[in-house]
Design an enzyme around this catalytic site. Structure first.
Site, mmCIF file in Angstrom:
data_model
loop_
_atom_site.group_PDB
_atom_site.id
_atom_site.type_symbol
_atom_site.label_atom_id
_atom_site.label_comp_id
_atom_site.label_asym_id
_atom_site.label_seq_id
_atom_site.Cartn_x
_atom_site.Cartn_y
_atom_site.Cartn_z
ATOM 1 N N GLY A 29 11.244 -22.820 -38.798
ATOM 2 C CA GLY A 29 11.727 -22.693 -37.427
ATOM 3 C C GLY A 29 11.393 -23.901 -36.578
ATOM 4 O O GLY A 29 12.198 -24.338 -35.743
ATOM 5 N N ASP A 30 10.221 -24.476 -36.782
ATOM 6 C CA ASP A 30 9.811 -25.681 -36.072
ATOM 7 C C ASP A 30 10.778 -26.821 -36.371
ATOM 8 O O ASP A 30 11.228 -27.529 -35.469
ATOM 9 C CB ASP A 30 8.383 -26.053 -36.480
ATOM 10 C CG ASP A 30 7.929 -27.379 -35.902
ATOM 11 O OD1 ASP A 30 7.914 -27.512 -34.665
ATOM 12 O OD2 ASP A 30 7.610 -28.292 -36.689
#
Length: 146
Positions: A32-33
């Protein structure tokens, strides 16, 4: 790489929802980062003409833990119960490190936000993923002294 891009292009799930729920929240946050970082970089390149250094300085305002924590709190009422559960799972994970420029609470909520983005990516909810990332930009822009 071709399978990866084909899955995205055809809006197919990369993994089943049950497989994704079994993944470690920090793994979801890791992905997600990266997704949010690319999204923000693309957003900035489309919005402004700048040097790489200026892009980087601006991008850090979006991807820092404090900003992401503010996003999670602002989005809480817009998230489904299942999405909030993913955020909490990510938030509650113990990480080996904490960035030197973030407080622990912000860092944990940011991890929850990133876990949610990774979760949506893997289950193929690309329209929801896009919506939440665009909302994050709106929220951060509204609180940013540009």
């Amino acid at each position: 790489m071709d399978e990866f891009l084909n899955n995205i292009q055809e809006n197919r799930k990369i993994k089943t929802e049950s497989e994704v729920r079994m993944m470690a929240p920090l793994v979801l946050a890791y992905v997600g980062d990266a997704i949010f970082e690319v999204f923000i970089r693309n957003y900035l390149v489309k919005e402004m003409n700048a040097s790489v250094h200026q892009y980087h300085k601006r991008a850090t305002r979006y991807v820092r833990a404090k900003s992401q924590a503010e996003v999670v709190h602002a989005l809480e009422t817009e998230l489904t119960e299942a999405e909030w559960t993913i955020v909490k799972r990510g938030r509650n994970q113990k990480s080996a490190t904490v960035p030197k420029n973030a407080n622990l609470a912000d860092y944990r909520y940011a991890t929850g936000f990133e876990a949610l983005l990774g979760y949506l990516f893997y289950i193929g909810e690309y329209s929801r993923l896009s919506l939440l990332m665009n909302r994050a930009v709106e929220i951060i822009n509204n609180g940013m002294d540009v």
